[in-house]
Design a protein around this motif. Structure first.
Motif, PDB file in Angstrom:
ATOM      1  N   ILE A  84       0.836  -1.199   0.000  1.00  0.00           N
ATOM      2  CA  ILE A  84       0.000   0.000   0.000  1.00  0.00           C
ATOM      3  C   ILE A  84       0.871   1.248   0.000  1.00  0.00           C
ATOM      4  O   ILE A  84       0.606   2.219  -0.724  1.00  0.00           O
ATOM      5  N   ALA A  85       1.935   1.238   0.795  1.00  0.00           N
ATOM      6  CA  ALA A  85       2.846   2.380   0.846  1.00  0.00           C
ATOM      7  C   ALA A  85       3.572   2.556  -0.482  1.00  0.00           C
ATOM      8  O   ALA A  85       3.740   3.681  -0.971  1.00  0.00           O
ATOM      9  N   MET A  86       4.008   1.458  -1.087  1.00  0.00           N
ATOM     10  CA  MET A  86       4.706   1.538  -2.365  1.00  0.00           C
ATOM     11  C   MET A  86       3.785   2.078  -3.456  1.00  0.00           C
ATOM     12  O   MET A  86       4.188   2.885  -4.294  1.00  0.00           O
ATOM     13  N   ARG A  87       2.542   1.647  -3.439  1.00  0.00           N
ATOM     14  CA  ARG A  87       1.602   2.115  -4.459  1.00  0.00           C
ATOM     15  C   ARG A  87       1.324   3.616  -4.282  1.00  0.00           C
ATOM     16  O   ARG A  87       1.218   4.366  -5.260  1.00  0.00           O
ATOM     17  N   ALA A  88       1.221   4.050  -3.033  1.00  0.00           N
ATOM     18  CA  ALA A  88       1.010   5.476  -2.763  1.00  0.00           C
ATOM     19  C   ALA A  88       2.190   6.294  -3.266  1.00  0.00           C
ATOM     20  O   ALA A  88       2.022   7.373  -3.845  1.00  0.00           O
ATOM     21  N   ALA A  89       3.401   5.775  -3.056  1.00  0.00           N
ATOM     22  CA  ALA A  89       4.602   6.472  -3.512  1.00  0.00           C
ATOM     23  C   ALA A  89       4.645   6.535  -5.035  1.00  0.00           C
ATOM     24  O   ALA A  89       5.008   7.562  -5.620  1.00  0.00           O
ATOM     25  N   GLN A  90       4.271   5.443  -5.693  1.00  0.00           N
ATOM     26  CA  GLN A  90       4.261   5.435  -7.158  1.00  0.00           C
ATOM     27  C   GLN A  90       3.262   6.443  -7.721  1.00  0.00           C
ATOM     28  O   GLN A  90       3.510   7.049  -8.766  1.00  0.00           O
ATOM     29  N   GLN A  91       2.157   6.613  -7.040  1.00  0.00           N
ATOM     30  CA  GLN A  91       1.163   7.582  -7.499  1.00  0.00           C
ATOM     31  C   GLN A  91       1.662   9.009  -7.301  1.00  0.00           C
ATOM     32  O   GLN A  91       1.266   9.923  -8.026  1.00  0.00           O
ATOM     33  N   ALA A  92       2.554   9.189  -6.315  1.00  0.00           N
ATOM     34  CA  ALA A  92       3.053  10.523  -6.001  1.00  0.00           C
ATOM     35  C   ALA A  92       4.212  10.947  -6.893  1.00  0.00           C
ATOM     36  O   ALA A  92       4.405  12.138  -7.142  1.00  0.00           O
ATOM     37  N   THR A  93       5.019   9.977  -7.380  1.00  0.00           N
ATOM     38  CA  THR A  93       6.195  10.337  -8.175  1.00  0.00           C
ATOM     39  C   THR A  93       6.585   9.229  -9.142  1.00  0.00           C
ATOM     40  O   THR A  93       6.453   8.042  -8.825  1.00  0.00           O
ATOM     41  N   ARG A  94       7.068   9.653 -10.317  1.00  0.00           N
ATOM     42  CA  ARG A  94       7.623   8.712 -11.286  1.00  0.00           C
ATOM     43  C   ARG A  94       9.118   8.919 -11.454  1.00  0.00           C
ATOM     44  O   ARG A  94       9.729   8.312 -12.342  1.00  0.00           O
ATOM     45  N   THR A  95       9.690   9.773 -10.631  1.00  0.00           N
ATOM     46  CA  THR A  95      11.109  10.086 -10.766  1.00  0.00           C
ATOM     47  C   THR A  95      11.924   9.757  -9.531  1.00  0.00           C
ATOM     48  O   THR A  95      13.042   9.265  -9.638  1.00  0.00           O
ATOM     49  N   VAL A  96      11.405  10.016  -8.343  1.00  0.00           N
ATOM     50  CA  VAL A  96      12.147   9.721  -7.117  1.00  0.00           C
ATOM     51  C   VAL A  96      12.236   8.206  -6.946  1.00  0.00           C
ATOM     52  O   VAL A  96      11.218   7.509  -7.006  1.00  0.00           O
ATOM     53  N   PRO A  97      13.428   7.656  -6.734  1.00  0.00           N
ATOM     54  CA  PRO A  97      13.557   6.217  -6.532  1.00  0.00           C
ATOM     55  C   PRO A  97      12.755   5.732  -5.324  1.00  0.00           C
ATOM     56  O   PRO A  97      12.800   6.346  -4.250  1.00  0.00           O
TER      57      PRO A  97
END
Length: 279
Positions: A84-97
Motif C-alpha cells: 500500500i505504501a509503495m503504491r502510494a509512492a508510485q502515485q506521487a512520483t515517477r522520478t524519485v527512486p
C-alpha cells in the motif's frame, strides 16, 4: 570491506535526503537496521544524510497524502513498508527512486519483473503469503489435540481462493479453521476476542504489514486470552508470540539498505538532486 564505500560517500560534497512511508515508528528495529547499514557504507545521519521524519508512524489511510507531501520537497529516495505504501509512492512520483518490501511486487503490478523492475521502483519480494499454509501446518503440529483454530487475514494481502485452500487443508487434518478478515487496526482486538469466543484454541496471523505494525497489541491480547499464535515474521516471537516462520525483517531491511546505497551512488553523477532512476 565497507571502507571503499564509506570513503567514496564521505568524499562527495553532498547531503542526501531520505524519506520513509511506513506505519512503523522511527525507532522500529527494521528502520534502525536500515540506517545502521547505510552508516556502514558511509551515509550517516547528521553528517551527510538527512532523514525526513514526516512519513513515520503513518496511518494507512494517509499514505498517499504523506507521500505526495514528501516528494514536493527535495528527496533522493523513498523507503516504503508494504504494498500500500509503495503504491502510494508510485502515485506521487515517477522520478524519485522508491525502495520497498512487499509480498510479491510482480504479482501486485509494482514492478515488471524481479531482475528488471523498470521505472523508479525496486526492493524485496518476501513471498510470505506462500508460507501461510506451512505456518498452519506448524501450528497444528504444535497443538496436535486442537480441533478448532482461527486465521486472521488482511484482504489487502490474502486472496479469497488462498484462504479457502487454507481452510480445506486444515479440515483434511481434522481441524475446523475459521477465517476472520480485517482491514484496519481498530478491529484487531475485537476479532481476536471473537475468535476466542468461537472456540478457537490458536490463531494463525497471515502475512500482512497490518499485523506486523500492530504486533505488540496482538501479542498482548493473545497472551491475555491464553491463545497460541503463529506469525509470518520470526521477529514477532521476540515480542512474546509463540512461533514465527519466515524471513527476518531486520535482515531484509539491511539488504534493502544495500540496494539503497547503489541508488544513492547513482545520483552523484546527476546534476539534479531529484534523480530519475531506472532500476
Amino acid at each position: 570491506m565497507f571502507a571503499p564505500f564509506a570513503a567514496w560517500a564521505q568524499r562527495a560534497d553532498r547531503t542526501y535526503r531520505l524519506a520513509f512511508v511506513t506505519a512503523f515508528p522511527r525507532q522500529a528495529p527494521q528502520n534502525a537496521a536500515l540506517l545502521d547499514e547505510l552508516a556502514r557504507y558511509g551515509f550517516v545521519e547528521g553528517q551527510n544524510l538527512v532523514v525526513d521524519q514526516r512519513g513515520f508512524s503513518t496511518d494507512y489511510a494517509k499514505f498517499a497524502e504523506v507521500a505526495d507531501a514528501i516528494v514536493k520537497s527535495p528527496v533522493d529516495a523513498l523507503v516504503c513498508a508494504g504494498e500500500i505504501a509503495m503504491r502510494a509512492a508510485q502515485q506521487a512520483t515517477r522520478t524519485v527512486p522508491i525502495l520497498g518490501v512487499a509480498d510479491d511486487m510482480v504479482a501486485a503490478g509494482l514492478v515488471r519483473s524481479l531482475p528488471r523492475p523498470g521505472g523508479n521502483t525496486t526492493g524485496i519480494s518476501i513471498l510470505a503469503t506462500e508460507l501461510d499454509g506451512k505456518r498452519q501446518e506448524i501450528l497444528m503440529e504444535l497443538l496436535p489435540n486442537a480441533r478448532r483454530m482461527a486465521a486472521l487475514a488482511d484482504p489487502n494481502s490474502s486472496e479469497a481462493g488462498r484462504l479457502q485452500k487454507l481452510r480445506d487443508a486444515a479440515h483434511a487434518s481434522g481441524v475446523e479453521l475459521s477465517i476472520h478478515v480485517i482491514d484496519n487496526a481498530k478491529t484487531i482486538v475485537p476479532t481476536i476476542a471473537e475468535a476466542k469466543a468461537s472456540g478457537a484454541e490458536a490463531i494463525n496471523f497471515l502475512s500482512s504489514p497490518l499485523f506486523n505494525s500492530n504486533r505488540r497489541i496482538i501479542v498482548e491480547h493473545v497472551v491475555a486470552l491464553r491463545l497460541s499464535s503463529i506469525h509470518h515474521l520470526p521477529d514477532i516471537v521476540e515480542d512474546g508470540g509463540l512461533a514465527g516462520y519466515g524471513a527476518c525483517i531486520t535482515l531484509m531491511y539491511r539488504q534493502m539498505a544495500r540496494l539503497l546505497v547503489k541508488v544513492l551512488q547513482g545520483t552523484t553523477s546527476r546534476s539534479s538532486d531529484r534523480a530519475t532512476c531506472d532500476l
